[in-house]
Design a protein around this motif. Structure first.
Motif, PDB file in Angstrom:
ATOM      1  N   LEU A  37       1.051  -1.261  -0.054  1.00  0.00           N
ATOM      2  CA  LEU A  37       0.105  -0.281   0.147  1.00  0.00           C
ATOM      3  C   LEU A  37       0.748   0.879  -0.140  1.00  0.00           C
ATOM      4  N   VAL A  38       1.946   1.144   0.613  1.00  0.00           N
ATOM      5  CA  VAL A  38       2.670   2.091   0.456  1.00  0.00           C
ATOM      6  C   VAL A  38       3.426   2.295  -0.625  1.00  0.00           C
ATOM      7  N   PHE A  39       3.902   1.227  -1.013  1.00  0.00           N
ATOM      8  CA  PHE A  39       4.493   1.620  -1.887  1.00  0.00           C
ATOM      9  C   PHE A  39       3.950   1.909  -3.328  1.00  0.00           C
ATOM     10  N   GLN A  40       2.960   1.301  -3.538  1.00  0.00           N
ATOM     11  CA  GLN A  40       1.658   2.023  -4.547  1.00  0.00           C
ATOM     12  C   GLN A  40       1.534   3.419  -4.686  1.00  0.00           C
ATOM     13  N   ASN A  41       2.280   4.471  -3.400  1.00  0.00           N
ATOM     14  CA  ASN A  41       2.444   5.768  -3.838  1.00  0.00           C
ATOM     15  C   ASN A  41       3.696   6.173  -4.121  1.00  0.00           C
ATOM     16  N   LEU A  42       4.651   4.766  -4.724  1.00  0.00           N
ATOM     17  CA  LEU A  42       5.919   6.117  -4.923  1.00  0.00           C
ATOM     18  C   LEU A  42       5.403   5.916  -6.732  1.00  0.00           C
ATOM     19  N   SER A  43       6.474   7.006  -7.580  1.00  0.00           N
ATOM     20  CA  SER A  43       6.542   6.825  -9.045  1.00  0.00           C
ATOM     21  C   SER A  43       7.680   6.027  -9.176  1.00  0.00           C
ATOM     22  N   SER A  44       7.357   5.296 -10.705  1.00  0.00           N
ATOM     23  CA  SER A  44       7.986   4.030 -11.120  1.00  0.00           C
ATOM     24  C   SER A  44       9.660   4.339 -10.886  1.00  0.00           C
ATOM     25  N   PRO A  45      10.163   5.530 -11.338  1.00  0.00           N
ATOM     26  CA  PRO A  45      11.171   5.871 -11.029  1.00  0.00           C
ATOM     27  C   PRO A  45      12.112   5.195  -9.741  1.00  0.00           C
ATOM     28  N   HIS A  46      11.566   6.242  -8.110  1.00  0.00           N
ATOM     29  CA  HIS A  46      11.138   5.559  -7.292  1.00  0.00           C
ATOM     30  C   HIS A  46      11.380   4.287  -6.241  1.00  0.00           C
TER      31      HIS A  46
END
Length: 352
Positions: A37-46
């Motif tokens: 759920l946290v990673f779903q808020n990250l951009s693709s490069p991040h």
């Protein structure tokens, strides 16, 4: 003889063994579901950066839900090797892919290849959107036959194509290779010529065509007239800003039956006048004007108050009008607003 002052006792800070499990970040104690759920808020490069930090993050970052929409635009461009690494993250449910090229930074350095396009087609069986921005593409190596046939949206904004075919349009048979295209953006593609319209007009499902900055569009009226007469029947939006179109071409584009949005003006805006608006709104060969245009942009054109009167009479469907930089007066704008009350009008005047 006085004794020396007692030395200050140094505060002893206990050492922390970063390698011991009990000193690990509490972030690592979160479950995989919470991390996801946290990673779903990250951009693709991040996401790529996070996946390289530890084996557990790498495993969680492999989840397919994180790569349904892969967007690498707005970040430093990646070389071909890095892009291939990214493609391995994609899967059959990936819906969109956006990549940035080197044209705005290093110049004519390519980071796309025929092999890469093949891998994208093979891996992403249901890809709907591709955005290649500022990419340098070898036209003799990569054509539209190398793009996934499932595409509905394609943007080549700011791309440059070298080694263009001398005997035919680069867009020849695009309607066969990409039959489902609904949105096509060729913004800032100066290599796009007027005769390219003859191939583009065959895209039967095309609804949005962005030609902003394609300054060669409008050089030959014959191509424009033929293309708009026999094609573009489903197009709802034309962006023709910073092109070379004149009043005569404006009528060709502006009278399409399903058109709802038309944007003109910009660098060559002085070629658009009241005459062009009259040709859109007039009855031609007993055929009334389409009358479906809801949004109209006329920035920096030579349109005057007479043009506003023409619009007020002929385009009652207007809901948005942008006349910034044009020759209209404040009085003319007020008169237009009285005629079409539900239309939002953008002007240079502070208060209306």
């Amino acid at each position: 003889m006085s004794s020396p002052p007692p030395s200050k006792r140094r505060k002893v800070v206990p050492e922390v063994d970063l390698l011991r499990p009990e000193s690990e970040s509490k972030f690592l104690t979160l479950s995989d579901d919470v991390l996801l759920l946290v990673f779903q808020n990250l951009s693709s490069p991040h996401l790529l950066a996070v996946s390289d930090t530890c084996s557990r993050f790498h495993r969680v970052c492999q989840d397919g839900s994180l790569w349904k929409r892969a967007d690498f635009t707005g970040f430093p461009p990646m070389d071909l090797k890095s892009i291939k690494k990214c493609v391995k993250k994609l899967h059959s449910k990936t819906e969109s892919l956006a990549l940035e090229g080197f044209l705005s930074t290093k110049g004519k350095v390519t980071n796309l290849s025929e092999v890469l396009m093949g891998e994208i087609c093979k891996t992403c069986e249901n890809l709907r959107t591709i955005k290649f921005h500022s990419c340098y593409i070898h036209g003799d190596k990569i054509g539209f036959e190398h793009f996934p046939k499932t595409l509905r949206h394609l943007s080549l904004q700011g791309c440059e194509i070298d080694n263009l075919p001398a005997d035919r349009s680069y867009f020849k048979n695009i309607h066969k290779h990409l039959p489902n295209i609904e949105m096509l953006s060729l913004e800032k593609c100066g290599w796009v010529k007027n005769h390219c319209l003859m191939a583009l007009c065959k895209l039967e499902n095309l609804k949005v065509l962005n030609l902003k900055g394609c300054f060669k569009i409008g050089e030959c009226f014959a191509y424009t007239a033929l293309a708009t007469r026999f094609g573009f029947d489903k197009v709802e939006s034309f962006d023709l800003r910073d092109t070379d179109i004149k009043d005569t071409e404006l009528a060709c584009f502006g009278r399409k039956e399903n058109l709802k949005e038309l944007l003109v003006g910009g660098e060559f805006a002085d070629q658009i006048s009241d005459r062009g608006l009259l040709s859109i709104c007039a009855t031609v060969n007993d055929q009334p004007p389409p009358g479906n245009i809801e949004r109209l942009t006329l920035q920096q054109t030579k349109v005057t108050d007479e043009g506003l009167k023409t619009l007020a009479r002929g385009l009652k469907t207007l809901r948005y009008l942008d006349v910034r930089g044009s020759a209209v007066s404040e009085e003319g704008v007020r008169a237009f607003m009285r005629e079409i009350e539900n239309c939002e009008i953008i002007t240079d005047f502070a208060k209306l």
